[in-house]
Design a protein around this motif. Structure first.
Motif, mmCIF file in Angstrom:
data_model
loop_
_atom_site.group_PDB
_atom_site.id
_atom_site.type_symbol
_atom_site.label_atom_id
_atom_site.label_comp_id
_atom_site.label_asym_id
_atom_site.label_seq_id
_atom_site.Cartn_x
_atom_site.Cartn_y
_atom_site.Cartn_z
ATOM 1 N N PRO A 272 0.808 -1.231 0.000
ATOM 2 C CA PRO A 272 0.000 0.000 0.000
ATOM 3 C C PRO A 272 0.841 1.280 0.000
ATOM 4 N N GLU A 273 1.980 1.279 0.675
ATOM 5 C CA GLU A 273 2.834 2.480 0.708
ATOM 6 C C GLU A 273 3.424 2.767 -0.667
ATOM 7 N N ALA A 274 3.813 1.723 -1.381
ATOM 8 C CA ALA A 274 4.344 1.906 -2.732
ATOM 9 C C ALA A 274 3.263 2.456 -3.663
ATOM 10 N N VAL A 275 2.020 2.039 -3.459
ATOM 11 C CA VAL A 275 0.904 2.532 -4.271
ATOM 12 C C VAL A 275 0.697 4.029 -4.011
ATOM 13 N N LYS A 276 0.709 4.437 -2.741
ATOM 14 C CA LYS A 276 0.555 5.861 -2.410
ATOM 15 C C LYS A 276 1.658 6.689 -3.048
#
Length: 169
Positions: free
Chosen positions: A126-130
């Protein structure tokens, strides 16, 4: 006169209606398929090859739709989103995020999904997506020509779809 009237009547019937009727009549003659055969491939690997499955949900360009055995033969483009595969009746859905692609359903209940990029939803950070969404949004805002703007717009669409997909896990 009767021939002319029949021809005019058939022209007023929508093509999709004539096609569905012909498909239904054709399927009524043969034995219905009991399983859907799935081929889900990328250029570098395959998730499923000739695998019997119960149902597949696809992110079609006109909206999400499900494919089960004996589905009407179809070819469609896929938008970025989640492909959900139910391998057995009542079983869990395996979810994969795809960047877009193509799907075709054959008359023998074979579903072929081709995409350039795909990953199991559980493997997405999820952090990479943000971070990716922020980068492409910034690139879109600062784009100086149409090509850069288009590339950034595609990135934003994919990362927005990813954000939605991981929020729906």
């Amino acid at each position: 006169m009767a021939l002319r009237l029949a021809r005019l009547t058939s022209l007023r019937t929508p093509a999709w209606s004539r096609m569905l009727h012909a498909t239904g009549a054709r399927l009524a003659d043969g034995q219905p398929a009991t399983a859907l055969t799935l081929n889900f491939t990328l250029p570098s690997k395959a998730f499923y090859v000739k695998a019997p499955v119960e149902m597949v949900m696809l992110p079609g360009s006109d909206g999400e739709f499900g494919v089960m055995p004996n589905h009407v033969p179809t070819i469609t483009t896929l938008k970025p989103g989640v492909v959900s595969v139910q391998e057995v009746a009542g079983g869990e859905l395996k979810k994969y995020f795809i960047s877009g692609g193509f799907a075709s359903v054959n008359s023998d209940s074979t579903l072929n999904i081709s995409t350039l990029e795909a990953a199991e939803l559980r493997d997405i950070d999820p952090e990479a997506v943000k971070m990716g969404l922020a980068q492409y949004s910034s690139a879109y805002a600062s784009a100086t020509d149409d090509l850069l703007k288009s590339e950034a717009e595609i990135g934003v669409e994919v990362y927005q779809s990813l954000t939605y997909a991981i929020s729906e896990k």
